[in-house]
Write an enzyme that holds these catalytic residues in place. Structure first.
Site, short mmCIF file in Angstrom:
data_model
loop_
_atom_site.label_atom_id
_atom_site.label_comp_id
_atom_site.label_asym_id
_atom_site.label_seq_id
_atom_site.Cartn_x
_atom_site.Cartn_y
_atom_site.Cartn_z
N HIS A 186 53.80 27.66 9.49
CA HIS A 186 54.14 28.29 10.61
C HIS A 186 55.18 29.57 10.37
O HIS A 186 55.12 30.77 10.66
CB HIS A 186 54.91 27.54 11.40
CG HIS A 186 53.95 26.67 12.31
ND1 HIS A 186 54.44 25.41 13.03
CD2 HIS A 186 52.72 26.76 12.48
CE1 HIS A 186 53.29 24.80 13.54
NE2 HIS A 186 52.28 25.80 13.33
N ARG A 288 42.08 32.87 18.23
CA ARG A 288 42.50 31.58 18.43
C ARG A 288 42.52 31.26 19.99
O ARG A 288 43.30 32.03 20.44
CB ARG A 288 43.74 31.26 17.68
CG ARG A 288 43.61 31.51 16.09
CD ARG A 288 44.99 31.27 15.51
NE ARG A 288 45.01 31.62 14.11
CZ ARG A 288 45.38 32.54 13.62
NH1 ARG A 288 46.08 33.51 14.04
NH2 ARG A 288 45.55 32.83 12.13
N ARG A 325 36.91 32.09 18.34
CA ARG A 325 36.95 30.89 17.74
C ARG A 325 37.04 29.83 18.96
O ARG A 325 38.12 29.91 19.62
CB ARG A 325 37.94 30.38 16.70
CG ARG A 325 37.75 28.91 16.31
CD ARG A 325 38.84 28.67 15.26
NE ARG A 325 40.06 28.46 15.54
CZ ARG A 325 41.25 28.56 14.94
NH1 ARG A 325 41.20 28.61 13.49
NH2 ARG A 325 42.27 28.33 15.32
N GLU A 415 34.99 25.98 6.37
CA GLU A 415 36.39 25.50 6.10
C GLU A 415 36.29 24.22 5.33
O GLU A 415 37.13 23.76 4.87
CB GLU A 415 37.06 25.28 7.35
CG GLU A 415 37.35 26.38 8.26
CD GLU A 415 37.78 25.92 9.74
OE1 GLU A 415 39.06 26.07 9.87
OE2 GLU A 415 36.98 25.49 10.55
N ASN A 438 42.26 28.92 4.77
CA ASN A 438 43.36 28.11 4.75
C ASN A 438 42.99 26.75 4.55
O ASN A 438 43.40 25.82 3.76
CB ASN A 438 44.22 28.26 5.92
CG ASN A 438 44.68 29.72 6.11
OD1 ASN A 438 44.80 30.59 5.20
ND2 ASN A 438 45.39 30.00 7.38
N ASP A 439 41.99 26.32 5.64
CA ASP A 439 41.52 25.08 5.64
C ASP A 439 40.42 24.75 4.57
O ASP A 439 40.44 23.63 3.92
CB ASP A 439 40.86 24.75 6.68
CG ASP A 439 41.75 24.11 7.93
OD1 ASP A 439 42.67 23.32 7.60
OD2 ASP A 439 41.76 24.33 9.02
N ARG A 449 48.01 21.89 3.64
CA ARG A 449 48.48 23.30 3.84
C ARG A 449 49.93 23.41 4.25
O ARG A 449 50.51 24.42 4.10
CB ARG A 449 47.41 23.92 4.64
CG ARG A 449 47.56 23.51 6.07
CD ARG A 449 46.49 24.04 6.91
NE ARG A 449 46.84 25.09 7.48
CZ ARG A 449 46.02 26.01 8.44
NH1 ARG A 449 44.91 25.55 8.73
NH2 ARG A 449 46.67 27.27 8.83
N CYS A 486 38.66 35.16 7.69
CA CYS A 486 39.71 35.40 8.68
C CYS A 486 40.85 34.47 8.20
O CYS A 486 41.68 34.41 9.16
CB CYS A 486 39.20 34.80 9.98
SG CYS A 486 38.72 32.97 10.10
#
EC number: 2.7.3.9
Length: 556
Positions: A186, A288, A325, A415, A438-439, A449, A486
């Site tokens: 975060h 998101r 998404r 992902e 990321n995933d 992560r 993304c």
């Protein structure tokens, strides 16, 4: 004497200033027994403190807006968790003070999360922050946090809670360094949104002496302690050159020989739109939608509320591309009315599209709301599903979109490694792919992560991850379809060139990163990007891949 330390650079720019340390949080209140007749009063104190902290977090979120607002609202829900509150009241009923009851109840919940394979380590850090805020309020002491200072400084912390990061004053906080965290934590995401240089996962950062002058390079992850005059001049010169390049760069994303690479923005809601437009985003590559669902974890938002929020974003990009998404719930984004509370490993359980297929009414309402929000607008709406594993998943999502009457392109997020390996199969059902790096890194390397200890494996320069990106892009090209990125990887200007060389057709990132990526792409031809991509894939480590790409693009 100048020394150099290295962490993980997560937000571009250079900061030079004196060290200031984050205040140490109140950890443990005194343990003492209260008479039975005081239990009700103490329970009332606990409830009031919880509600006050939740209200403060929501207020901070409203001030911050955008991505930060969604994160802080999730923390507020954490504070108000009914099971946690019931445990607090049980502990008070048998003799604990309000503050001790809160401390012990949160400690028990923390242990449960830590025992769930540590996938929720990011939530553990947030949970600690919520606990500290409630305990501090009950003890009547200030909540330790960002230090007071009249002069700009570089902030040092073990980790930064979202509530602190979201409201950092960039005129005072030149940059920050944390011992923990990772490139997709975060704090890292919010630092990029603020445009504050940041380095995370730096062991021993807390040992830097208060008042010491350091230079933070948020691009390379390097920290220069007591930098020499020559080093300061070198860093300042590089920063000035970068600023000049940014000012000279404008217009659509493209390589120097005219190969177009649309540069899109990642947004968390209407609050992020202004920054995206100002940065020259050519649309939205990742909208998101979780922020809407975090307002009330007990039920999905009404269709009308969803229509209103979606339309605000769609209206901001007339004739632009907006990729939405659908709700990505589960794992570190639990919702009471959707996600199971007793999964042994939520990261590998029912999350993303799996959750929505288990609750088709929630998916149908969201798709219908998107269809209504786009009515009469010239926007190019695209809708994608998170956590698509195979063609069966892709078909189920495409069928749901058609049944809802959605006039848009349907896509799948890549992902999970299986989706990259079988991308051509998935593309028989959908019209585009979007790589969530990321995933994808998390699942490729079995590396959470949010855990700083495995941040090496979260590095998007890992050659194995680049191989999966290449496989997806090649499949999309073979099918005559698009494949964007993304994930946070797109915000690295050098890596953006490599991704372009791998065949990625668009890049989406936080708005603050768009000018950096645009300026860097404009310096290189498509052929140079392709050579840099080949060199990176030929390496065996992330550091070697980065160095190899840099050598190609700098003409070494």
């Amino acid at each position: 004497m100048e020394t150099t330390l290295r962490g993980v650079g997560v937000s571009h720019g250079v900061a030079i200033g004196e060290v200031r340390h984050m205040g140490t949080a109140v950890l443990e209140p005194p343990a003492k027994q209260i008479p039975a007749d005081e239990a009700e009063r103490e329970q009332g104190r606990a409830r009031q403190a919880v509600e006050a902290v939740a209200a403060d977090l929501i207020a901070r979120g409203n001030l911050a807006g955008g991505e930060a607002q969604a994160v802080l609202e999730a923390q507020a829900l954490m504070a108000q968790d009914p099971e946690l509150m019931a445990d607090v009241e049980r502990r008070i009923a048998v003799g604990s003070t309000a503050e001790r009851g809160v401390y012990d109840a949160f400690a028990a919940y923390r242990a449960l999360l830590a025992g769930a394979g540590e996938y929720l380590a990011g939530r553990v850090a947030d949970l600690d922050d919520v606990r500290n805020r409630i305990v501090a309020r009950l003890l009547g002491v200030p909540m330790p946090g960002v230090p007071d200072s009249d002069e700009p400084y570089v902030l040092i912390a073990r980790d930064l809670a979202p509530a602190d990061t979201a409201l950092l004053d960039p005129t005072l906080v030149l940059g920050f360094v944390t011992e923990e965290g990772g490139p997709t934590s975060h704090s890292a995401i919010l630092a990029r949104a603020l445009g504050v240089p940041a380095v995370v996962a730096l062991p021993g950062a807390g040992e830097l002496v208060e008042g010491t002058v350091i230079a933070v390079d948020g691009s390379t992850g390097e920290i220069f302690v007591e930098p020499s005059a020559e080093k300061r001049a070198e860093l300042e010169r590089a920063a000035a050159e970068r600023k000049a390049a940014l000012a000279a760069s404008s217009g659509p994303g493209a390589t120097s020989d005219g190969h177009k690479v649309p540069l899109l923005a990642n947004v968390g809601g209407p609050g992020d739109v202004a920054a995206a437009v100002e940065a020259g985003a050519e649309g939205v590559g990742l909208f998101r939608t979780e922020f809407l669902f975090l307002d009330d974890s007990k039920q999905a938002p009404a269709e009308a509320k969803q229509v209103e929020a979606y339309r605000k974003v769609l209206e901001a990009f007339p004739e632009g591309r907006v990729v939405v998404r659908v709700l990505d719930a589960g794992a570190d984004k639990p919702l009471d009315f959707l996600t199971p509370a007793d999964e042994p490993n939520p990261a590998l359980g029912v999350r993303g599209l799996r959750t929505l297929l288990d609750h088709p009414d929630v998916l149908r309402t969201q798709l219908t709301a998107l269809a209504k929000a786009a009515e009469g607008l010239p926007v190019y709406l695209e809708v994608m599903a998170p956590m698509v594993a195979d063609r069966i998943d892709a078909k189920a999502f495409a069928d749901a979109c058609r049944e809802a009457g959605l006039r848009a392109k349907f896509g799948a997020m890549v992902e999970i490694p299986s989706a990259a390996l079988r991308a051509r199969s998935i593309l028989q059902e959908v019209e585009f792919l979007s790589l969530g790096t990321n995933d994808l890194a998390q699942y490729t390397f079995a590396a959470d992560r949010q855990v700083g200890a495995v941040s090496r494996l979260q590095d998007p320069w890992q050659p194995a991850l680049l191989d999966l990106v290449a496989a997806s892009a090649e499949a999309a090209k073979a099918e005559g379809k698009s494949c964007g990125v993304c994930g946070e990887a797109a915000s690295d200007p050098l890596l953006a060139c490599v991704l372009t060389g791998l065949g990625v057709t668009s890049l989406s990132m936080g708005a603050a990163s768009i000018p950096y990526v645009r300026a860097t792409l404009a310096k290189h031809t498509l052929a140079q990007c392709e050579r840099a991509a080949a060199a990176a894939r030929a390496a065996d480590t992330a550091d070697d891949a980065r160095a190899a790409a840099q050598a190609v693009l700098s003409g070494e």
